[in-house]
Write an enzyme that holds these catalytic residues in place. Structure first.
Site, PDB file in Angstrom:
ATOM      1  N   PHE A 128       0.817  -1.222   0.000  1.00  0.00           N
ATOM      2  CA  PHE A 128       0.000   0.000   0.000  1.00  0.00           C
ATOM      3  C   PHE A 128       0.844   1.263   0.000  1.00  0.00           C
ATOM      4  CE2 PHE A 128       0.847  -0.026   4.548  1.00  0.00           C
ATOM      5  CZ  PHE A 128       0.760   1.295   4.924  1.00  0.00           C
ATOM      6  N   LYS A 129       2.092   1.164   0.423  1.00  0.00           N
ATOM      7  CA  LYS A 129       2.951   2.353   0.472  1.00  0.00           C
ATOM      8  C   LYS A 129       3.141   2.974  -0.919  1.00  0.00           C
ATOM      9  CE  LYS A 129       3.746   1.604   4.873  1.00  0.00           C
ATOM     10  NZ  LYS A 129       5.006   1.350   5.518  1.00  0.00           N
TER      11      LYS A 129
END
Length: 491
Positions: A128-129
């Protein structure tokens, strides 16, 4: 839109409100606090209606322009269009382009209770980063190019921030990345993803300690203002405001995709360690997004769960921090938590300064309101929609098996923590959205333990652990770290 520090003394002229571009390249404010908008921009129902049909890139533009008011809108729109493309955010499980950047998948439907998974792992590093880091890379390059400037990014990672930052910044003109990670405490895949990069502007440092030691080094260097200025130090950790605000976008996207009208509320469960991801949800809620609950799901390192149950924030020492099978949450000092506390105590910066001084000197603070406590603001937590829960190694193994058996989808260990805790808070008529953390392949050791088979590898990642690796091992020593940075920047 102007920004203030969570610790700004009212009389300090040096702490005058800043513009978005003023704080973009930095991390901590000069006083050691974190930046937040002087006031949160509000979103109307009419705007939400208009945003339902937008692409992810256009939605990102509409939200970001409320915060980055000093960047020309035409430039900002180009940046979001450049960032959020089907080429960058592929359907990584299938290895093909997909215009649906953060697709939703219904996992469970029990009467009027619904559990939904929001996929956030379609970026280059499968975590998700990437959702924020790819934008940050383009924003950095845009800002530096205007002034012909350079930036030395100094950050810390418990697993996914590092690779997302390095993939976003590799080859960017005028940018070097110095990334700290806890030595031998990431998964083999995570380590290989970072250390296999051979780009000359990427420097990986494995620190002898835990993530909190890495994070403390970043803060110590950032607080050395003369060194920070001379070495042109910036950060991509979630203390960087631009990264947090970029994460706000997918809360809006998840809400708009899960509902048909603005009268409906949803809840989000977020695997939480450093409080950056769920802090973005807090900001979305403060902007007016109809969020019922924000549920922080922790692993055995349950500092945040303890606070949201008791009002006591008690950080753990390195020796008390567990090395778990959801290693990206092996964090005992949540650096973004200060942003929420700032709102919780009525944006009283002097109070925030005192509370976090107590964290540094005594290891925590107590807002439970009990005799001898530091305050009684815990009674206000429910006003902000927060709840929490804890997951253990056994819980995540059981959840990985359940989701695989019932829905034929392999989830990673952190997402398993999220689903386990989310099930405790499902409510009639309020869809519960769990934010995915990463692809399961990044934590194959535990997937093999849970399922007896290896997690499927996306195309291009089949043999990543066998690639040559480039990194140095160093102690958690500020002086040695500063010497290493200086030696490799030539400044």
């Amino acid at each position: 839109m102007q920004y203030v520090s969570t610790r700004a003394a009212k009389a300090a002229a040096s702490q005058a409100p800043q513009q978005f571009s003023d704080i973009l390249l930095g991390g901590l404010a000069p006083d050691g606090g974190l930046y937040l908008p002087a006031e949160y921009p509000q979103v109307s129902g009419a705007e939400l209606d208009a945003w339902r049909k937008l692409s992810y890139a256009d939605l990102a533009f509409e939200i970001l322009k409320k915060f980055a008011t000093d960047i020309p809108e035409a430039d900002l729109k180009k940046l979001t269009k450049k960032t959020y493309t089907a080429e960058v955010y592929r359907n990584v499980r299938k290895g093909e382009k997909s215009a649906d950047i953060t697709p939703l998948r219904i996992l469970e439907q029990d009467g009027d209770k619904t559990l939904i998974l929001q996929a956030l792992s379609n970026g280059p590093t499968l975590a998700f980063k990437d959702m924020a880091m790819q934008l940050l890379g383009n924003l950095f390059e845009y800002t530096l190019a205007k002034d012909g400037a350079e930036l030395n990014i100094f950050g810390a990672t418990s697993g996914d921030t590092g690779s997302a930052a390095e993939y976003a910044m590799r080859g960017k003109k005028g940018i070097r990345v110095f990334m700290l990670s806890p030595h031998k405490k990431m998964s083999a895949f995570q380590s290989a993803q970072m250390f296999s990069l051979q780009d000359p502007n990427i420097f990986n440092i494995a620190v002898e300690g835990v993530f909190d030691d890495c994070q403390d080094l970043v803060k110590a260097v950032s607080n050395d203002l003369p060194f920070k200025a001379k070495q042109k130090i910036g950060t991509v950790n979630s203390i960087n405001w631009a990264r947090v605000v970029a994460q706000v976008v997918y809360y809006f996207r998840g809400y708009l995709a899960a509902t048909t009208d603005n009268a409906q509320k949803v809840s989000f469960t977020v695997p939480s360690g450093n409080f950056g991801n769920i802090c973005a949800g807090h900001i979305a809620r403060m902007m007016g997004l109809p969020i019922d609950r924000l549920v922080a799901a922790t692993n055995e390192n349950d500092v945040l769960d303890e606070f949201f149950r008791t009002g006591v924030y008690r950080v753990r020492k390195s020796a008390e921090t567990y090395h778990t099978s959801s290693p990206s949450m092996d964090i005992s000092k949540a650096s973004n938590f200060e942003r929420f506390i700032y709102d919780l105590v009525g944006r009283d910066a002097e109070r925030v300064r005192a509370l976090f001084h107590k964290v540094e000197t005594e290891g925590g603070f107590d807002l439970s309101g009990k005799p001898g406590s530091d305050g009684d603001e815990f009674k206000l937590v429910s006003n902000y929609g927060f709840s929490s829960g804890k997951s253990t190694h056994k819980d995540r193994l059981d959840t990985i098996r359940d989701v695989q058996d019932d829905f034929d989808i392999t989830i990673d260990t952190h997402t398993a923590d999220g689903i386990k805790v989310a099930r405790q808070y499902m409510a009639p008529g309020v869809p519960m959205i769990v934010l995915e953390t990463a692809l399961a392949a990044k934590f194959n050791e535990t997937i093999l333990d849970a399922l007896g088979v290896d997690a499927e590898r996306p195309p291009g990642f089949e043999d990543i652990e066998s690639l040559p690796q480039k990194f140095v091992v160093m102690p958690a020593d500020v002086v040695q770290m500063q010497a290493y940075i200086a030696a490799n920047t030539g400044l």
